[in-house]
Design an enzyme around this catalytic site. Structure first.
Site, PDB file in Angstrom:
ATOM      1  N   GLY A  73       0.808  -1.217   0.000  1.00 59.21           N
ATOM      2  CA  GLY A  73       0.000   0.000   0.000  1.00 59.21           C
ATOM      3  C   GLY A  73       0.844   1.271   0.000  1.00 59.21           C
ATOM      4  O   GLY A  73       0.390   2.312  -0.475  1.00 59.21           O
ATOM      5  N   GLU A  89       1.648   1.813  -3.543  1.00 60.63           N
ATOM      6  CA  GLU A  89       0.406   2.230  -4.207  1.00 60.63           C
ATOM      7  C   GLU A  89       0.057   3.679  -3.864  1.00 60.63           C
ATOM      8  O   GLU A  89      -0.433   4.421  -4.709  1.00 60.63           O
ATOM      9  CB  GLU A  89      -0.735   1.288  -3.793  1.00 60.63           C
ATOM     10  CG  GLU A  89      -0.528  -0.120  -4.341  1.00 60.63           C
ATOM     11  CD  GLU A  89      -1.527  -1.123  -3.782  1.00 60.63           C
ATOM     12  OE1 GLU A  89      -1.578  -1.267  -2.535  1.00 60.63           O
ATOM     13  OE2 GLU A  89      -2.243  -1.763  -4.552  1.00 60.63           O
TER      14      GLU A  89
HETATM   15  N1  DAK Z   1       2.185  -3.590   8.862  1.00 64.16           N
HETATM   16  C1  DAK Z   1       2.300  -3.555  10.218  1.00 64.16           C
HETATM   17  N2  DAK Z   1       3.487  -3.404  10.852  1.00 64.16           N
HETATM   18  C2  DAK Z   1       4.607  -3.310  10.093  1.00 64.16           C
HETATM   19  C3  DAK Z   1       4.565  -3.344   8.674  1.00 64.16           C
HETATM   20  C4  DAK Z   1       3.266  -3.487   8.059  1.00 64.16           C
HETATM   21  N3  DAK Z   1       3.096  -3.462   6.713  1.00 64.16           N
HETATM   22  N4  DAK Z   1       5.824  -3.231   8.209  1.00 64.16           N
HETATM   23  C5  DAK Z   1       6.623  -3.117   9.283  1.00 64.16           C
HETATM   24  N5  DAK Z   1       5.897  -3.160  10.426  1.00 64.16           N
HETATM   25  C6  DAK Z   1       6.370  -3.085  11.815  1.00 64.16           C
HETATM   26  C7  DAK Z   1       7.071  -4.361  12.220  1.00 64.16           C
HETATM   27  O1  DAK Z   1       6.116  -5.350  12.603  1.00 64.16           O
HETATM   28  C8  DAK Z   1       7.932  -3.872  13.373  1.00 64.16           C
HETATM   29  O2  DAK Z   1       7.122  -3.743  14.504  1.00 64.16           O
HETATM   30  P1  DAK Z   1       7.580  -4.361  15.943  1.00 64.16           P
HETATM   31  O3  DAK Z   1       7.849  -5.788  15.686  1.00 64.16           O
HETATM   32  O4  DAK Z   1       8.835  -3.565  16.265  1.00 64.16           O
HETATM   33  O5  DAK Z   1       6.413  -4.072  16.832  1.00 64.16           O
HETATM   34  C9  DAK Z   1       8.344  -2.482  12.921  1.00 64.16           C
HETATM   35  O6  DAK Z   1       7.383  -2.085  11.932  1.00 64.16           O
HETATM   36  C10 DAK Z   1       9.721  -2.447  12.287  1.00 64.16           C
HETATM   37  O7  DAK Z   1       9.728  -3.390  11.230  1.00 64.16           O
HETATM   38  P2  DAK Z   1      10.877  -4.520  11.094  1.00 64.16           P
HETATM   39  O8  DAK Z   1      11.439  -4.865  12.427  1.00 64.16           O
HETATM   40  O9  DAK Z   1      10.302  -5.611  10.269  1.00 64.16           O
HETATM   41  O10 DAK Z   1      11.987  -3.695  10.270  1.00 64.16           O
HETATM   42  P3  DAK Z   1      13.072  -4.310   9.287  1.00 64.16           P
HETATM   43  O11 DAK Z   1      13.978  -3.172   8.968  1.00 64.16           O
HETATM   44  O12 DAK Z   1      13.664  -5.557   9.815  1.00 64.16           O
HETATM   45  O13 DAK Z   1      12.254  -4.716   7.951  1.00 64.16           O
HETATM   46  C11 DAK Z   1      10.630  -4.348   6.181  1.00 64.16           C
HETATM   47  C12 DAK Z   1      11.643  -3.725   7.188  1.00 64.16           C
HETATM   48  C13 DAK Z   1       9.888  -3.231   5.480  1.00 64.16           C
HETATM   49  C14 DAK Z   1      11.391  -5.179   5.127  1.00 64.16           C
HETATM   50  C15 DAK Z   1       9.669  -5.301   6.971  1.00 64.16           C
HETATM   51  O14 DAK Z   1       9.108  -4.542   8.059  1.00 64.16           O
HETATM   52  C16 DAK Z   1       8.538  -5.818   6.130  1.00 64.16           C
HETATM   53  O15 DAK Z   1       8.686  -6.741   5.322  1.00 64.16           O
HETATM   54  N6  DAK Z   1       7.328  -5.237   6.316  1.00 64.16           N
HETATM   55  C17 DAK Z   1       6.119  -5.690   5.650  1.00 64.16           C
HETATM   56  C18 DAK Z   1       6.124  -5.279   4.201  1.00 64.16           C
HETATM   57  C19 DAK Z   1       4.896  -5.769   3.471  1.00 64.16           C
HETATM   58  O16 DAK Z   1       4.636  -6.965   3.346  1.00 64.16           O
HETATM   59  N7  DAK Z   1       4.085  -4.832   3.000  1.00 64.16           N
HETATM   60  C20 DAK Z   1       2.878  -5.143   2.263  1.00 64.16           C
HETATM   61  C21 DAK Z   1       1.709  -5.190   3.225  1.00 64.16           C
HETATM   62  S1  DAK Z   1       0.230  -5.734   2.418  1.00 64.16           S
HETATM   63  C22 DAK Z   1      -6.573  -3.229   0.075  1.00 64.16           C
HETATM   64  C23 DAK Z   1      -5.875  -2.140   0.525  1.00 64.16           C
HETATM   65  C24 DAK Z   1      -4.527  -2.239   0.758  1.00 64.16           C
HETATM   66  C25 DAK Z   1      -3.853  -3.371   0.574  1.00 64.16           C
HETATM   67  C26 DAK Z   1      -4.537  -4.466   0.106  1.00 64.16           C
HETATM   68  C27 DAK Z   1      -5.873  -4.388  -0.143  1.00 64.16           C
HETATM   69  N8  DAK Z   1      -7.971  -3.154  -0.209  1.00 64.16           N
HETATM   70  C28 DAK Z   1      -8.649  -1.882  -0.084  1.00 64.16           C
HETATM   71  C29 DAK Z   1      -8.695  -4.194  -0.808  1.00 64.16           C
HETATM   72  C30 DAK Z   1      -2.430  -3.418   0.852  1.00 64.16           C
HETATM   73  C31 DAK Z   1      -1.788  -4.490   1.306  1.00 64.16           C
HETATM   74  C32 DAK Z   1      -0.413  -4.348   1.760  1.00 64.16           C
HETATM   75  O17 DAK Z   1       0.212  -3.330   1.693  1.00 64.16           O
END
Ligand code: DAK
Length: 257
Positions: free
Chosen positions: A108, A111
């Site tokens: 997101g 996006e």
């Molecule tokens: N959501 C919640 N928390 C998150 C997060 C996320 N997307 N990304 C990071 N955090 C949090 C981590 O959980 C951590 O929290 P604590 O554990 O300290 O409480 C904190 O931020 C620091 O993150 P990291 O410790 O993981 O930091 P690193 O440097 O090790 O890693 C990273 C950074 C960006 C590579 C990693 O955090 C990561 O992979 N994050 C998730 C990335 C991801 O998968 N993003 C896509 C999410 S799905 C819709 C609308 C929107 C969407 C879909 C549908 N509709 C209207 C139908 C969108 C979907 C998405 O975006």
């Protein structure tokens, strides 16, 4: 207004919205999306504002929708509430909107940047649509806007493999307009926004509307829309001022009239 998840500033005709959930790498939860929209409502109404900048932190523009908030939702919740329909409103804004992306712009977050009119990024920027790794798909425009921006091959590859794209490739692919060192990204973006804000707001809004038409209608209809819009701008004082200033070899002073 007491903001919880953003910082809003106004300066030299520019509105700056900084996402401010550092503990979650600016993950987009309902509150953050709602505050972005409220801030945009305010900036769009403010006649002094000619351009808007959306920025994150050095480490993350936004690491996606908030996975922790989404994890427990089920189909009826998100279908009946039209989950995140507010996000669409960001793309409907009429004033020029620039994304300043430093660090992660994932899911997101990517996006959100794609909803802006153009993206400047820092040399540490990483763009990606990793939704497939969570068992879902991009949901706020990723499959559509990324494909329009960089073409089918790269968009398919990014969405299907979750590969992250770094700044240089993003510029070469047409995803971002320019790259800056991360220390100067915000300054450079604000400088560009100020240049836009100095112009006639009528002209900048008409340019935005006309370019966006290119994605929605045939070339013939787009050209007709552009020509009629061009004709109509001769009803403004800003057109008189802009052309008179050229003839008199001076700087134009636009009053948005
Ligand atoms: N959501 C919640 N928390 C998150 C997060 C996320 N997307 N990304 C990071 N955090 C949090 C981590 O959980 C951590 O929290 P604590 O554990 O300290 O409480 C904190 O931020 C620091 O993150 P990291 O410790 O993981 O930091 P690193 O440097 O090790 O890693 C990273 C950074 C960006 C590579 C990693 O955090 C990561 O992979 N994050 C998730 C990335 C991801 O998968 N993003 C896509 C999410 S799905 C819709 C609308 C929107 C969407 C879909 C549908 N509709 C209207 C139908 C969108 C979907 C998405 O975006």
């Amino acid at each position: 207004m007491q903001w919880q998840s953003i910082i809003l500033q106004k300066q030299n005709g520019v509105g700056l919205i900084q996402l401010n959930r550092p503990q979650a790498l600016n993950a987009l939860n309902s509150q953050l999306i709602s505050e972005i929209n409220l801030a945009l409502d305010e900036l769009e109404k403010d006649r002094e504002i000619g351009c808007i900048v959306l920025a994150g932190s050095e480490k993350a523009f936004a690491a996606g929708a908030d996975i922790k908030e989404m994890a427990e939702l089920n189909f009826p919740d998100i279908y009946y509430d039209d989950f995140f329909n507010l996000a669409d409103r960001i793309a409907q804004r009429r004033k020029p909107l620039i994304a300043a992306v430093s660090g992660y712009a994932l899911g997101g977050g990517c996006e959100l940047a794609l909803m802006c009119d153009f993206i400047y990024c820092a040399d540490n920027a990483k763009f990606g649509l990793p939704e497939v790794t969570l068992g879902v798909i991009p949901g706020i425009g990723g499959t559509q806007r990324l494909t329009l921006a960089i073409g089918k091959a790269k968009a398919m590859e990014m969405c299907l493999t979750a590969r992250q794209m770094a700044a240089e490739e993003a510029e070469q692919s047409g995803l971002v307009a320019r790259i800056f060192p991360k220390a100067t990204l915000l300054e450079e973006t604000l400088a560009a926004a100020e240049k836009i804000a100095e112009k006639s707001l009528t002209a900048t809004m008409m340019i935005k509307e006309s370019i966006n038409r290119a994605f929605e209608v045939s070339l013939a209809e787009g050209l007709r829309f552009e020509r009629r819009t061009f004709h109509s701008i001769f009803a403004t004082l800003d057109q008189k001022e802009g052309m008179q200033a050229f003839v008199e070899k001076r700087q134009a002073i636009f009053k948005n009239q």
